[in-house]
Design a protein around this motif. Structure first.
Motif, short mmCIF file in Angstrom:
data_model
loop_
_atom_site.label_atom_id
_atom_site.label_comp_id
_atom_site.label_asym_id
_atom_site.label_seq_id
_atom_site.Cartn_x
_atom_site.Cartn_y
_atom_site.Cartn_z
N LEU A 3 31.82 -6.39 34.84
CA LEU A 3 32.76 -6.76 33.78
C LEU A 3 33.71 -7.82 34.30
O LEU A 3 34.05 -7.83 35.49
CB LEU A 3 33.58 -5.55 33.34
CG LEU A 3 32.83 -4.36 32.75
CD1 LEU A 3 33.81 -3.26 32.41
CD2 LEU A 3 32.04 -4.78 31.53
N ARG A 5 37.44 -9.47 34.61
CA ARG A 5 38.74 -8.80 34.82
C ARG A 5 39.39 -8.48 33.48
O ARG A 5 39.95 -7.40 33.31
CB ARG A 5 39.65 -9.67 35.66
CG ARG A 5 40.99 -9.00 35.84
CD ARG A 5 41.76 -9.53 36.97
NE ARG A 5 42.98 -8.74 37.05
CZ ARG A 5 43.84 -8.85 37.98
NH1 ARG A 5 43.62 -9.70 38.96
NH2 ARG A 5 44.93 -8.13 37.99
N SER A 8 37.67 -5.37 32.03
CA SER A 8 38.07 -4.17 32.77
C SER A 8 39.51 -3.78 32.43
O SER A 8 39.80 -2.59 32.21
CB SER A 8 37.92 -4.45 34.27
OG SER A 8 38.30 -3.33 35.02
N LYS A 12 40.87 -0.29 30.56
CA LYS A 12 41.92 0.52 31.18
C LYS A 12 43.09 0.67 30.22
O LYS A 12 43.65 1.76 30.06
CB LYS A 12 42.37 -0.08 32.50
CG LYS A 12 43.45 0.75 33.19
CD LYS A 12 43.86 0.12 34.50
CE LYS A 12 44.90 0.90 35.26
NZ LYS A 12 45.79 1.76 34.58
#
Length: 77
Positions: A3, A5, A8, A12
């Motif tokens: 993935l 950044r 990701s 999150k």
């Protein structure tokens, strides 16, 4: 799966806010009382990868759509 950044960070962010949110009238995700610092293109890419789902809990009515972590990803990465 690699993935970016941004992808990701978006996962999150959503996971940290209960893994479920809604889109406002401008296509911005709202979750846990906060506005996502994530572009719609990132959410679309995550959807295309099968990591999140767009859904409408009341398909019989108009309204904003919702977003959630896909069941296959719910345990976290």
């Amino acid at each position: 799966m690699n993935l970016s950044r941004a992808q990701s960070d978006a996962l999150k962010w959503l996971r940290d806010r209960g893994s479920d949110g809604c889109f406002d009238n401008n296509g911005i995700v709202l979750a846990g009382g906060e506005t996502a610092p994530v572009m719609r293109a990132t959410w679309n890419a995550l959807r295309d990868l099968g990591l999140i789902e767009f859904y409408n809990p009341r398909p019989d009515r108009k309204g904003r759509g919702r977003i959630r972590i896909a069941q296959s990803q719910a345990a976290g990465t």
